[in-house]
Design a protein around this motif. Structure first.
Motif, short mmCIF file in Angstrom:
data_model
loop_
_atom_site.label_atom_id
_atom_site.label_comp_id
_atom_site.label_asym_id
_atom_site.label_seq_id
_atom_site.Cartn_x
_atom_site.Cartn_y
_atom_site.Cartn_z
N LEU A 71 -3.24 4.08 -2.26
CA LEU A 71 -3.52 3.12 -3.02
C LEU A 71 -2.59 1.85 -3.10
CD1 LEU A 71 -2.44 4.13 -6.63
CD2 LEU A 71 -1.50 4.91 -4.62
N GLU A 72 -3.25 0.71 -3.59
CA GLU A 72 -2.45 -0.63 -3.60
C GLU A 72 -1.74 -0.59 -5.13
OE1 GLU A 72 -4.69 -3.84 -2.39
OE2 GLU A 72 -4.55 -3.31 -0.49
N LYS B 242 5.00 7.33 -1.30
CA LYS B 242 6.01 6.46 -0.34
C LYS B 242 5.03 5.31 0.16
CE LYS B 242 4.88 9.22 3.79
NZ LYS B 242 5.63 10.02 4.53
N GLU B 243 5.68 4.17 0.13
CA GLU B 243 5.18 3.04 0.74
C GLU B 243 4.58 3.19 2.19
OE1 GLU B 243 5.99 -1.83 0.92
OE2 GLU B 243 7.30 -0.56 -0.02
N SER C 100 0.88 -1.21 -0.07
CA SER C 100 0.00 -0.01 0.09
C SER C 100 0.83 1.14 0.18
CB SER C 100 -0.83 0.04 1.37
OG SER C 100 -1.75 1.27 1.27
N PHE C 101 0.46 2.43 -1.06
CA PHE C 101 1.39 3.46 -1.03
C PHE C 101 0.26 4.64 -0.62
CE2 PHE C 101 3.37 0.50 -3.68
CZ PHE C 101 4.64 0.64 -3.58
N SER C 102 0.97 5.56 0.29
CA SER C 102 0.53 6.74 0.61
C SER C 102 0.99 7.75 -0.33
CB SER C 102 0.56 7.26 2.12
OG SER C 102 2.06 7.35 2.21
N TYR C 103 0.19 8.87 -0.79
CA TYR C 103 0.56 9.70 -1.80
C TYR C 103 0.15 10.91 -1.62
CZ TYR C 103 -4.39 9.40 -3.91
OH TYR C 103 -5.43 9.44 -4.01
N LEU D 5 -1.61 6.98 -10.46
CA LEU D 5 -2.13 8.39 -10.24
C LEU D 5 -2.22 8.97 -11.47
CD1 LEU D 5 0.20 8.83 -7.04
CD2 LEU D 5 -2.34 8.84 -7.12
N LYS D 6 -1.07 9.04 -12.53
CA LYS D 6 -1.21 9.77 -13.82
C LYS D 6 -2.60 9.61 -14.41
CE LYS D 6 3.82 10.54 -14.19
NZ LYS D 6 4.77 10.12 -14.82
#
Length: 424
Positions: free
Chosen positions: A21-22, A44-45, A3-6, A33-34
């Motif tokens: 998102l995963e 970042k993870e 899982s990544f926070s952005y 995301l793009k």
């Protein structure tokens, strides 16, 4: 799946958004995301540290042998690093383990600084250190831009792709630099030879004429007196000229080394006809290629701007990049601070705006860089074309001054001799 926070910039609303998102890896998360119409600022993870590196570009706990290696790094040429990058990319693309690739490339190097440093990097990686961390311990060889791209490649599992992009980036930068240096060789050589000849005339030839005029007891015109005084000064006080020249060069370097002085010098450079355009377009090409390469490689946008700023030598452009970073951090667009800087042409700002809106900012940045590199080539040719006639005119005026100053007394003497019989 990790899982990544952005944090990202929403192109439609113009605001900064955040979430999670995963994805299989960081590069895949950025790509997702793009696709959603977002410009990634930081990804970042959730369980890992941020992709950001420490301010100094060297990870905490850098090896104890780094100080000596850094001293060695001073003797490593940029071309060596570029060739190494291309070779490492090829070996990684062939599927060789990273340690084996590094050992092969280390054995290929001639004895010297680079081989010694590569040996240390190989040992560090063999001991479990990430390649980017091992390289970051030698910042004089691999700068912040290089190590961050390698780090992004390691995180995304696409080190071979990143190394190929990095080698292409460095090859284009070196190609442009070689063209500029090659174009300047001719005028510099001509100027050096001209100065040497003029110095010889002033030190050895003019004093001979002065002795002749003194023996003939000729009244010298003001122009000739001025030339003789200049000749005497050069012959007797050449060391003063040399000291002033050396101190002048060091003084300019020290002045340019300060923030205020550097900003003044860089601003003046940008306003010089033709040369200013070369500097301006070269700076824009460097900025767009660096930023485009970083964004394409999956580096967060704020990190990419920080790295690009540190890799930009021109302070005026560097300040513009800082304004862009501050703007993006506040959730605003990229193009407005670029427009306000006065460094970036409207076409560049508009192309970046289109890239931002369509989600192809990285491709647009690289396209701008290619166009501006071509413009720099043309401008360098124009600069040399202008320099040649200017040098010819200046040297012609100097030689004409010397010839007229030396022969005016001779003409007076010839006139007096030829007029003597008439007076009888």
């Amino acid at each position: 799946m990790p899982s990544f926070s952005y944090k990202a910039h929403d192109r439609r609303s113009g605001k900064e958004v955040s979430g999670s998102l995963e994805a299989g890896n960081q590069m895949e998360a950025i790509a997702n995301l793009k696709k959603q119409g977002l410009l990634p600022i930081e990804v970042k993870e959730a369980r890992a540290k941020s992709v950001k590196t420490p301010a100094g570009g060297t990870p905490a706990g850098g090896g104890g042998g780094g100080a000596f290696a850094n001293l060695l790094g001073g003797g490593v040429k940029a071309a060596q690093v570029t060739l190494f990058t291309r070779q490492l990319s090829t070996l990684q693309d062939a599927g060789l383990p990273i340690v084996q690739s590094l050992q092969i490339l280390t054995d290929m190097q001639r004895p010297g600084s680079f081989r010694s440093i590569l040996g240390q990097v190989t040992e560090d990686v063999q001991g479990g250190t990430m390649l980017s961390e091992a390289m970051a311990r030698h910042p004089k060889v691999w700068d912040k831009l290089y190590t961050n791209l390698v780090k992004a490649g390691e995180a995304a599992g696409a080190l071979d792709v990143i190394l190929r992009r990095l080698s292409e980036f460095r090859e284009k930068a070196q190609k442009l630099k070689k063209k500029i240096i090659g174009a300047l060789i001719y005028p510099v050589a001509v100027l050096t030879i001209a100065v040497a000849i003029l110095t010889f005339i002033m030190v050895f030839i003019v004093p001979k004429f002065e002795q002749i005029f003194r023996d003939l007891n000729i009244r010298l015109p003001a122009l000739t007196v001025l030339l003789i005084e200049m000749s005497n000064f050069v012959a007797s006080s050449w060391w003063i000229i040399l000291i002033v020249l050396i101190f002048g060069i060091f003084g300019i370097k020290i002045f340019r080394g300060t923030e205020a002085g550097g900003a003044i010098v860089d601003r003046v450079q940008l306003k010089i006809p033709v040369l200013g355009m070369v500097v301006k377009k070269g700076s824009v090409a460097r900025f767009t290629r660096t930023l485009g390469t970083l964004v394409t490689s999956g580096v967060g946008f704020l990190d990419a701007l920080d790295i690009t700023k540190s890799a930009t030598p021109n302070i005026v452009v560097r300040n513009a990049i800082q304004d862009v970073r501050d703007s993006v951090k506040e959730g605003e667009t990229i193009n407005e601070p670029l427009r306000r800087s006065g460094v970036f042409d409207d076409i560049v700002v508009n192309m970046i705006k289109v890239g931002e809106e369509t989600g192809d900012l990285d491709k647009m940045l690289l396209k701008i860089a290619d166009n501006y590199d071509n413009d720099v080539d043309v401008l360098v040719g124009s600069l040399i074309s202008i320099l040649e006639p200017v040098m010819v005119v200046i040297l012609g005026l100097i030689v004409g001054f010397i010839v007229i100053a030396l022969f005016m007394p001779m003409v007076t003497l010839i006139g007096a001799v030829s007029g003597t019989p008439g007076k009888k």
